[in-house]
Design a protein around this motif. Structure first.
Motif, PDB file in Angstrom:
ATOM      1  N   ALA A  29       0.849  -1.190   0.000  1.00 57.05           N
ATOM      2  CA  ALA A  29       0.000   0.000   0.000  1.00 57.05           C
ATOM      3  C   ALA A  29       0.887   1.243   0.000  1.00 57.05           C
ATOM      4  N   VAL A  30       0.251   2.369  -0.204  1.00 53.86           N
ATOM      5  CA  VAL A  30       0.913   3.648   0.055  1.00 53.86           C
ATOM      6  C   VAL A  30       0.649   4.003   1.511  1.00 53.86           C
ATOM      7  N   TYR A  31       1.704   4.286   2.221  1.00 56.17           N
ATOM      8  CA  TYR A  31       1.603   4.593   3.648  1.00 56.17           C
ATOM      9  C   TYR A  31       1.745   6.099   3.855  1.00 56.17           C
ATOM     10  N   TYR A  32       0.845   6.631   4.681  1.00 53.01           N
ATOM     11  CA  TYR A  32       0.819   8.069   4.949  1.00 53.01           C
ATOM     12  C   TYR A  32       0.969   8.304   6.456  1.00 53.01           C
ATOM     13  N   CYS A  33       1.824   9.226   6.824  1.00 61.27           N
ATOM     14  CA  CYS A  33       1.849   9.610   8.226  1.00 61.27           C
ATOM     15  C   CYS A  33       0.873  10.755   8.441  1.00 61.27           C
ATOM     16  N   ASN A  34       0.374  10.822   9.648  1.00 65.33           N
ATOM     17  CA  ASN A  34      -0.600  11.833  10.031  1.00 65.33           C
ATOM     18  C   ASN A  34      -0.182  12.394  11.382  1.00 65.33           C
ATOM     19  N   VAL A  35      -0.091  13.694  11.454  1.00 64.31           N
ATOM     20  CA  VAL A  35       0.386  14.327  12.687  1.00 64.31           C
ATOM     21  C   VAL A  35      -0.576  15.427  13.092  1.00 64.31           C
ATOM     22  N   GLY A  36      -0.895  15.446  14.361  1.00 59.27           N
ATOM     23  CA  GLY A  36      -1.647  16.553  14.937  1.00 59.27           C
ATOM     24  C   GLY A  36      -0.677  17.443  15.693  1.00 59.27           C
ATOM     25  N   ALA A  37      -0.647  18.705  15.337  1.00 52.03           N
ATOM     26  CA  ALA A  37       0.322  19.612  15.942  1.00 52.03           C
ATOM     27  C   ALA A  37      -0.360  20.886  16.410  1.00 52.03           C
ATOM     28  N   VAL A  38       0.310  21.534  17.322  1.00 53.56           N
ATOM     29  CA  VAL A  38      -0.165  22.824  17.817  1.00 53.56           C
ATOM     30  C   VAL A  38       0.896  23.873  17.481  1.00 53.56           C
ATOM     31  N   THR A  39       0.449  24.960  16.892  1.00 57.14           N
ATOM     32  CA  THR A  39       1.350  26.060  16.564  1.00 57.14           C
ATOM     33  C   THR A  39       0.836  27.342  17.234  1.00 57.14           C
ATOM     34  N   VAL A  40       1.545  28.424  17.038  1.00 56.70           N
ATOM     35  CA  VAL A  40       1.091  29.697  17.610  1.00 56.70           C
ATOM     36  C   VAL A  40      -0.235  30.130  16.990  1.00 56.70           C
ATOM     37  N   GLY A  41      -0.503  29.604  15.789  1.00 53.93           N
ATOM     38  CA  GLY A  41      -1.731  29.973  15.104  1.00 53.93           C
ATOM     39  C   GLY A  41      -2.899  29.062  15.401  1.00 53.93           C
ATOM     40  N   GLY A  42      -2.649  27.980  16.141  1.00 60.48           N
ATOM     41  CA  GLY A  42      -3.712  27.041  16.455  1.00 60.48           C
ATOM     42  C   GLY A  42      -3.314  25.613  16.167  1.00 60.48           C
ATOM     43  N   SER A  43      -4.320  24.757  16.031  1.00 56.37           N
ATOM     44  CA  SER A  43      -4.069  23.330  15.802  1.00 56.37           C
ATOM     45  C   SER A  43      -4.018  23.025  14.311  1.00 56.37           C
ATOM     46  N   LEU A  44      -3.189  22.051  13.968  1.00 58.33           N
ATOM     47  CA  LEU A  44      -3.065  21.619  12.576  1.00 58.33           C
ATOM     48  C   LEU A  44      -3.164  20.106  12.497  1.00 58.33           C
ATOM     49  N   GLU A  45      -3.715  19.620  11.402  1.00 51.44           N
ATOM     50  CA  GLU A  45      -3.630  18.203  11.077  1.00 51.44           C
ATOM     51  C   GLU A  45      -2.855  18.113   9.764  1.00 51.44           C
ATOM     52  N   LEU A  46      -1.767  17.351   9.790  1.00 51.67           N
ATOM     53  CA  LEU A  46      -0.881  17.287   8.651  1.00 51.67           C
ATOM     54  C   LEU A  46      -0.783  15.863   8.112  1.00 51.67           C
ATOM     55  N   TRP A  47      -0.607  15.769   6.803  1.00 49.15           N
ATOM     56  CA  TRP A  47      -0.418  14.486   6.130  1.00 49.15           C
ATOM     57  C   TRP A  47       0.904  14.485   5.386  1.00 49.15           C
ATOM     58  N   GLY A  48       1.602  13.362   5.448  1.00 47.90           N
ATOM     59  CA  GLY A  48       2.784  13.187   4.645  1.00 47.90           C
ATOM     60  C   GLY A  48       2.402  12.954   3.194  1.00 47.90           C
ATOM     61  N   GLN A  49       3.419  12.934   2.341  1.00 43.11           N
ATOM     62  CA  GLN A  49       3.172  12.804   0.900  1.00 43.11           C
ATOM     63  C   GLN A  49       2.890  11.370   0.492  1.00 43.11           C
TER      64      GLN A  49
END
Length: 119
Positions: free
Chosen positions: A91-111
Motif C-alpha cells: 500500500a501507500v503509507y501516509y503519516c498523520n500528525v496533529g500539531a499545535v502552533t502559535v496559530g492554532g491546531s493543525l492536522e498534517l499528512w505526509g506525501q
C-alpha cells in the motif's frame, strides 16, 4: 508552516522488514498526536497505527504484533517499524500528525511512501 516528509518505503520480500520515517519541520510547533495510515489499490485509506497524546499506541488488528509506532520528540519524527511483512501490506503509507502552533491546531499528512511486499 509545518511540513512532513516521509521516507523508508520500497520493495521487500514477504517476511521482511521496513522502517518508515516521517519528519516534521517548521517553526514553533509541538506534535500532539501521530499516526500511520495506508491505502491499497482500489481500497479506502485505513488506520494502521496511532499514538494519541498521553495514551498507549493502538493498532489495526491486521498488523498487531508485527508493526510498532514510535516517536522521537527531539527529532520531531515518527516511525513505523514493520516486521513479518505480508503481500497484503502492500500500500501507500501516509503519516498523520496533529500539531499545535502559535496559530492554532493543525492536522498534517505526509506525501505518502509506497511499500510493496512481493517475491
Amino acid at each position: 508552516q509545518v511540513q512532513l516528509v516521509e521516507s523508508g518505503g520500497g520493495l521487500v520480500q514477504p517476511g521482511g522488514s521496513l522502517r518508515l520515517s516521517c519528519a516534521a519541520s517548521g517553526s514553533s510547533f509541538s506534535i500532539k498526536t501521530m499516526g500511520w495510515y495506508r491505502q491499497a489499490p482500489g481500497k479506502e485509506r485505513e488506520l494502521v497505527a496511532a499514538m494519541p497524546s498521553g495514551s498507549s499506541p493502538i493498532y489495526a488488528n491486521s498488523v498487531k504484533g508485527r508493526f510498532a509506532i514510535s516517536g522521537d520528540n527531539a527529532k520531531n519524527t515518527v516511525y513505523l517499524q514493520m516486521n513479518s511483512l505480508k503481500p497484503e501490506d502492500t500500500a501507500v503509507y501516509y503519516c498523520n500528525v496533529g500539531a499545535v502552533t502559535v496559530g492554532g491546531s493543525l492536522e498534517l499528512w505526509g506525501q505518502g511512501t509506497l511499500v510493496t511486499v512481493s517475491s
